[in-house]
Write a protein that holds these residues in place. Structure first.
Motif, PDB file in Angstrom:
ATOM      1  N   GLU A   1     -34.344  70.533 -15.830  1.00 10.92           N
ATOM      2  CA  GLU A   1     -35.598  70.814 -16.534  1.00 10.92           C
ATOM      3  C   GLU A   1     -35.965  69.725 -17.539  1.00 10.92           C
ATOM      4  OE1 GLU A   1     -35.438  75.646 -16.233  1.00 10.92           O
ATOM      5  OE2 GLU A   1     -35.221  74.694 -18.178  1.00 10.92           O
ATOM      6  N   THR A   2     -34.955  69.033 -18.091  1.00 10.07           N
ATOM      7  CA  THR A   2     -35.236  68.041 -19.120  1.00 10.07           C
ATOM      8  C   THR A   2     -35.682  66.706 -18.519  1.00 10.07           C
ATOM      9  OG1 THR A   2     -32.900  67.467 -19.164  1.00 10.07           O
ATOM     10  CG2 THR A   2     -33.665  69.031 -20.832  1.00 10.07           C
ATOM     11  N   LYS A   3     -35.651  66.598 -17.211  1.00  8.42           N
ATOM     12  CA  LYS A   3     -36.028  65.363 -16.546  1.00  8.42           C
ATOM     13  C   LYS A   3     -37.541  65.150 -16.584  1.00  8.42           C
ATOM     14  CE  LYS A   3     -34.635  63.676 -12.298  1.00  8.42           C
ATOM     15  NZ  LYS A   3     -34.081  64.013 -10.975  1.00  8.42           N
ATOM     16  N   THR A   4     -37.934  63.903 -16.684  1.00 10.26           N
ATOM     17  CA  THR A   4     -39.351  63.576 -16.604  1.00 10.26           C
ATOM     18  C   THR A   4     -39.660  63.102 -15.188  1.00 10.26           C
ATOM     19  OG1 THR A   4     -39.259  62.863 -18.890  1.00 10.26           O
ATOM     20  CG2 THR A   4     -41.205  62.233 -17.639  1.00 10.26           C
ATOM     21  N   GLU A   5     -40.556  63.813 -14.560  1.00 14.07           N
ATOM     22  CA  GLU A   5     -40.916  63.461 -13.191  1.00 14.07           C
ATOM     23  C   GLU A   5     -42.254  62.750 -13.176  1.00 14.07           C
ATOM     24  OE1 GLU A   5     -40.115  66.452  -9.954  1.00 14.07           O
ATOM     25  OE2 GLU A   5     -39.583  67.623 -11.714  1.00 14.07           O
ATOM     26  N   VAL A   6     -42.295  61.619 -12.545  1.00 11.11           N
ATOM     27  CA  VAL A   6     -43.557  60.904 -12.387  1.00 11.11           C
ATOM     28  C   VAL A   6     -44.018  61.067 -10.947  1.00 11.11           C
ATOM     29  CG1 VAL A   6     -44.742  58.695 -12.564  1.00 11.11           C
ATOM     30  CG2 VAL A   6     -42.929  59.254 -14.174  1.00 11.11           C
ATOM     31  N   MET A   7     -45.172  61.687 -10.818  1.00 15.90           N
ATOM     32  CA  MET A   7     -45.710  61.894  -9.477  1.00 15.90           C
ATOM     33  C   MET A   7     -46.925  61.003  -9.283  1.00 15.90           C
ATOM     34  SD  MET A   7     -45.424  65.983  -9.486  1.00 15.90           S
ATOM     35  CE  MET A   7     -46.299  66.306  -7.955  1.00 15.90           C
ATOM     36  N   GLU A   8     -47.033  60.455  -8.101  1.00 13.42           N
ATOM     37  CA  GLU A   8     -48.182  59.617  -7.784  1.00 13.42           C
ATOM     38  C   GLU A   8     -49.134  60.413  -6.904  1.00 13.42           C
ATOM     39  OE1 GLU A   8     -46.341  56.107  -6.120  1.00 13.42           O
ATOM     40  OE2 GLU A   8     -46.885  54.992  -7.901  1.00 13.42           O
ATOM     41  N   ILE A   9     -50.392  60.432  -7.306  1.00  8.94           N
ATOM     42  CA  ILE A   9     -51.389  61.139  -6.493  1.00  8.94           C
ATOM     43  C   ILE A   9     -52.587  60.234  -6.232  1.00  8.94           C
ATOM     44  CG2 ILE A   9     -50.755  63.520  -7.071  1.00  8.94           C
ATOM     45  CD1 ILE A   9     -52.997  63.384  -9.239  1.00  8.94           C
ATOM     46  N   VAL A  10     -53.241  60.492  -5.135  1.00  9.41           N
ATOM     47  CA  VAL A  10     -54.440  59.736  -4.775  1.00  9.41           C
ATOM     48  C   VAL A  10     -55.607  60.311  -5.587  1.00  9.41           C
ATOM     49  CG1 VAL A  10     -56.011  59.116  -2.893  1.00  9.41           C
ATOM     50  CG2 VAL A  10     -53.548  59.262  -2.473  1.00  9.41           C
ATOM     51  N   VAL A  11     -56.423  59.432  -6.162  1.00 10.11           N
ATOM     52  CA  VAL A  11     -57.541  59.884  -7.004  1.00 10.11           C
ATOM     53  C   VAL A  11     -58.527  60.740  -6.189  1.00 10.11           C
ATOM     54  CG1 VAL A  11     -57.399  57.984  -8.658  1.00 10.11           C
ATOM     55  CG2 VAL A  11     -58.821  57.738  -6.612  1.00 10.11           C
ATOM     56  N   ASN A  12     -59.210  61.631  -6.888  1.00 11.97           N
ATOM     57  CA  ASN A  12     -60.127  62.555  -6.207  1.00 11.97           C
ATOM     58  C   ASN A  12     -61.308  61.853  -5.541  1.00 11.97           C
ATOM     59  OD1 ASN A  12     -58.791  64.972  -6.664  1.00 11.97           O
ATOM     60  ND2 ASN A  12     -59.654  65.178  -8.722  1.00 11.97           N
ATOM     61  N   ASP A  13     -61.815  60.828  -6.225  1.00  6.11           N
ATOM     62  CA  ASP A  13     -63.026  60.162  -5.700  1.00  6.11           C
ATOM     63  C   ASP A  13     -62.688  58.900  -4.917  1.00  6.11           C
ATOM     64  OD1 ASP A  13     -62.093  58.939  -7.968  1.00  6.11           O
ATOM     65  OD2 ASP A  13     -64.074  58.464  -8.777  1.00  6.11           O
ATOM     66  N   TYR A  14     -61.588  58.981  -4.158  1.00 12.10           N
ATOM     67  CA  TYR A  14     -61.161  57.818  -3.373  1.00 12.10           C
ATOM     68  C   TYR A  14     -62.234  57.369  -2.375  1.00 12.10           C
ATOM     69  CZ  TYR A  14     -60.151  61.214   0.348  1.00 12.10           C
ATOM     70  OH  TYR A  14     -60.258  62.185   1.296  1.00 12.10           O
ATOM     71  N   ALA A  15     -62.923  58.355  -1.761  1.00  6.75           N
ATOM     72  CA  ALA A  15     -63.907  58.039  -0.718  1.00  6.75           C
ATOM     73  C   ALA A  15     -65.023  57.155  -1.265  1.00  6.75           C
ATOM     74  CB  ALA A  15     -64.489  59.332  -0.156  1.00  6.75           C
ATOM     75  N   GLU A  16     -65.584  57.569  -2.383  1.00 12.48           N
ATOM     76  CA  GLU A  16     -66.689  56.839  -3.003  1.00 12.48           C
ATOM     77  C   GLU A  16     -66.225  55.471  -3.490  1.00 12.48           C
ATOM     78  OE1 GLU A  16     -68.522  59.123  -6.112  1.00 12.48           O
ATOM     79  OE2 GLU A  16     -70.023  57.567  -6.415  1.00 12.48           O
ATOM     80  N   LYS A  17     -65.056  55.449  -4.118  1.00 15.81           N
ATOM     81  CA  LYS A  17     -64.535  54.196  -4.670  1.00 15.81           C
ATOM     82  C   LYS A  17     -64.345  53.151  -3.585  1.00 15.81           C
ATOM     83  CE  LYS A  17     -62.130  55.131  -8.983  1.00 15.81           C
ATOM     84  NZ  LYS A  17     -60.829  55.300  -9.640  1.00 15.81           N
TER      85      LYS A  17
END
Ligand SMILES: [Zn+2]
Length: 152
Positions: A54-70
């Motif tokens: 529980e004390t671990k810091t998790e870094v998650m990578e996600i694709v941005v919501n407006d990827y299509a427009e960008k």
């Protein structure tokens, strides 16, 4: 766990009775010499393991919501059509169409490839922090500090 002598469940004691080491209940321990208390909390180990998780810091990578427009805007500003763009990233034109219309979210690997080529940000880092329950680190520092002060 049950008493080795009478079979009663509950808190057990390590006792030497007539030269034999037995795990017995409080009543039966009177017949011999108690040498210790039997720890029956087997779940404590698992609990502490979970706490460390529980004390671990998790870094998650996600694709941005407006990827299509960008992607579409940047591609157009570079003067590339979908076919040319698809060639540059070694993907099918139909995939680009799906991505730019928002029907297909690129995988992290593909998003990184596209963002590298178009020089746009398509990945967001999402940090999940779990606050530790105890303040062990802070306490240890305070004690160490006190000792240092005393030695001076
Ligand atoms: Zn007993």
């Amino acid at each position: 766990m049950k008493c080795d002598m009478c079979g009663a469940p509950g808190k057990l004691y390590e006792a030497v009775i007539e030269d034999a080491e037995l795990k017995v209940c409080h009543e039966c321990s009177k017949f011999g010499k108690v040498t210790g208390i039997v720890k029956q909390d087997e779940s404590s180990e698992t609990t502490s393991k979970n706490k460390n998780k529980e004390t671990k810091t998790e870094v998650m990578e996600i694709v941005v919501n407006d990827y299509a427009e960008k992607i579409r805007k940047k591609r157009e500003s570079l003067g590339l059509n979908q076919k040319e763009f698809a060639k540059k990233i070694s993907e099918k034109e139909s995939l680009i169409q799906k991505i730019e219309s928002g029907h297909f979210e690129p995988s992290l690997g593909l998003a990184k490839k596209i963002s590298g080529l178009l020089k746009i940000k398509l990945i967001e880092e999402y940090e999940e922090k779990h606050e530790p329950q105890s303040r062990t680190k802070t306490d240890a520092f305070t004690i160490g500090d006190l000792i240092k002060t005393k030695n001076k």
